[in-house]
Motif scaffolding. Structure first.
Motif, PDB file in Angstrom:
ATOM      1  N   GLN A 147      14.263 113.704  65.439  1.00 55.33           N
ATOM      2  CA  GLN A 147      14.235 113.120  66.791  1.00 55.33           C
ATOM      3  C   GLN A 147      13.569 111.732  66.748  1.00 55.33           C
ATOM      4  O   GLN A 147      14.111 110.751  67.265  1.00 55.33           O
ATOM      5  CB  GLN A 147      13.460 114.073  67.725  1.00 55.33           C
ATOM      6  CG  GLN A 147      13.224 113.533  69.124  1.00 55.33           C
ATOM      7  CD  GLN A 147      14.483 113.541  69.996  1.00 55.33           C
ATOM      8  OE1 GLN A 147      15.404 114.319  69.767  1.00 55.33           O
ATOM      9  NE2 GLN A 147      14.533 112.657  70.976  1.00 55.33           N
ATOM     10  N   ILE A 148      12.423 111.649  66.086  1.00 58.04           N
ATOM     11  CA  ILE A 148      11.704 110.367  66.037  1.00 58.04           C
ATOM     12  C   ILE A 148      12.479 109.332  65.224  1.00 58.04           C
ATOM     13  O   ILE A 148      12.572 108.166  65.614  1.00 58.04           O
ATOM     14  CB  ILE A 148      10.279 110.587  65.472  1.00 58.04           C
ATOM     15  CG1 ILE A 148       9.500 111.370  66.525  1.00 58.04           C
ATOM     16  CG2 ILE A 148       9.622 109.259  65.067  1.00 58.04           C
ATOM     17  CD1 ILE A 148       8.055 111.103  66.668  1.00 58.04           C
ATOM     18  N   ARG A 149      13.105 109.765  64.153  1.00 60.83           N
ATOM     19  CA  ARG A 149      13.901 108.825  63.357  1.00 60.83           C
ATOM     20  C   ARG A 149      15.091 108.312  64.175  1.00 60.83           C
ATOM     21  O   ARG A 149      15.426 107.129  64.119  1.00 60.83           O
ATOM     22  CB  ARG A 149      14.356 109.489  62.055  1.00 60.83           C
ATOM     23  CG  ARG A 149      13.188 109.617  61.068  1.00 60.83           C
ATOM     24  CD  ARG A 149      13.618 110.206  59.746  1.00 60.83           C
ATOM     25  NE  ARG A 149      13.814 111.635  59.810  1.00 60.83           N
ATOM     26  CZ  ARG A 149      14.901 112.276  59.384  1.00 60.83           C
ATOM     27  NH1 ARG A 149      15.898 111.603  58.868  1.00 60.83           N
ATOM     28  NH2 ARG A 149      14.978 113.575  59.462  1.00 60.83           N
ATOM     29  N   ALA A 150      15.713 109.190  64.940  1.00 57.98           N
ATOM     30  CA  ALA A 150      16.848 108.781  65.784  1.00 57.98           C
ATOM     31  C   ALA A 150      16.366 107.798  66.857  1.00 57.98           C
ATOM     32  O   ALA A 150      17.046 106.813  67.163  1.00 57.98           O
ATOM     33  CB  ALA A 150      17.489 110.006  66.421  1.00 57.98           C
ATOM     34  N   GLU A 151      15.188 108.062  67.401  1.00 53.76           N
ATOM     35  CA  GLU A 151      14.647 107.157  68.434  1.00 53.76           C
ATOM     36  C   GLU A 151      14.386 105.764  67.851  1.00 53.76           C
ATOM     37  O   GLU A 151      14.669 104.751  68.480  1.00 53.76           O
ATOM     38  CB  GLU A 151      13.347 107.735  69.013  1.00 53.76           C
ATOM     39  CG  GLU A 151      13.607 108.906  69.945  1.00 53.76           C
ATOM     40  CD  GLU A 151      12.324 109.574  70.445  1.00 53.76           C
ATOM     41  OE1 GLU A 151      11.236 109.009  70.261  1.00 53.76           O
ATOM     42  OE2 GLU A 151      12.443 110.683  71.013  1.00 53.76           O
ATOM     43  N   ARG A 152      13.866 105.747  66.618  1.00 48.62           N
ATOM     44  CA  ARG A 152      13.601 104.439  65.981  1.00 48.62           C
ATOM     45  C   ARG A 152      14.895 103.665  65.752  1.00 48.62           C
ATOM     46  O   ARG A 152      14.980 102.484  66.010  1.00 48.62           O
ATOM     47  CB  ARG A 152      12.898 104.656  64.631  1.00 48.62           C
ATOM     48  CG  ARG A 152      11.453 105.101  64.783  1.00 48.62           C
ATOM     49  CD  ARG A 152      10.857 105.307  63.410  1.00 48.62           C
ATOM     50  NE  ARG A 152       9.513 105.856  63.487  1.00 48.62           N
ATOM     51  CZ  ARG A 152       8.903 106.478  62.479  1.00 48.62           C
ATOM     52  NH1 ARG A 152       9.528 106.638  61.331  1.00 48.62           N
ATOM     53  NH2 ARG A 152       7.675 106.920  62.603  1.00 48.62           N
TER      54      ARG A 152
END
Ligand code: DC
Length: 220
Positions: A147-152
């Motif tokens: 999720q955090i990688r996708a947000e970045r």
């Protein structure tokens, strides 16, 4: 032959390992190897040459003869700058596909090791610590939640969260993770002697600082 120290940084896509590795290399004044770029370049070259990506021998042959030049962050394939082109989603998926071919990995092995021939090297990828540089002086496994990688990645591309585009990015990241983890040859996994850094709640500079600190400790 003189051997130079290598810092290996492995991790899933969009974990920030490329940016971290490049910054660590800059601080130490070492060379930097973006091994994923070699797989991406092979994918692009395969497409440009009209070769079937399932034809392992033909793709491996292209990998051996890749007409590539790295220059200050730019990447030239056959003389044209393809630094942006190799980051497209299409090439990302194709790179993941051809990276599962054993002969392609073998073809790129020496090319990667050659980067450590004249100075220290910071190398980022999936199998830097496990296969390419098993003698690396420092091995880091850098991760963050999908999720955090996708947000970045969405932020980089200027895409709002909670949109179909964002969900596509997240799904592509999860798909690629799964393919990279499950392939039988050189899968993405933490080396037994690697140090795990979860960057979910850390800035790039905080991760860089951690890596430099770890290196200074072993250097003593
Ligand atoms: O790190 P990246 O997203 O640029 O990598 C592109 C693809 O290449 C990805 O699917 C994983 C693969 N790869 C690999 O198999 N081994 C490496 N050392 C680096 C990348």
């Amino acid at each position: 032959m003189m051997t130079y120290p290598v810092i290996a940084i492995d991790g899933p896509s969009a974990s920030g390992k490329g940016t971290v590795a490049a910054k660590v290399a800059e601080i130490l004044q070492w060379a930097y190897l973006d091994s994923g770029a070699l797989y991406r370049l092979t994918a692009l070259y395969t497409q440009q040459c009209g070769v079937n990506p399932a034809n392992e021998d033909a793709v491996a042959d292209l990998a051996v003869h890749l007409p590539v030049m790295f220059h200050h962050g730019d990447i030239f394939l056959n003389g044209s700058n393809v630094a942006g082109k190799i980051r497209s989603e299409e090439i990302s998926l194709l790179a993941s596909q051809i990276a599962a071919l054993p002969k392609v990995r073998q073809a790129l092995l020496q090319r990667q090791r050659d980067f450590a021939k004249s100075q220290g090297l910071v190398a980022d990828g999936r199998d830097m610590a496990t296969v390419v540089f098993p003698d690396a002086v420092l091995k880091i496994f850098l991760t963050a939640t999908a999720q955090i990688r996708a947000e970045r990645r969405a932020k980089q591309l200027g895409i709002a969260l909670d949109t179909p585009e964002f969900r596509q990015i997240l799904s592509d990241i999860e798909k690629r993770d799964e393919a990279d983890r499950k392939r039988p040859i050189a899968p993405l996994k933490q080396a037994a002697d690697a140090i795990l850094i979860d960057s979910s709640h850390l800035s790039i500079d905080e991760v860089v600082e951690k890596v430099i600190l770890l290196y200074r400790q072993i250097e003593k």
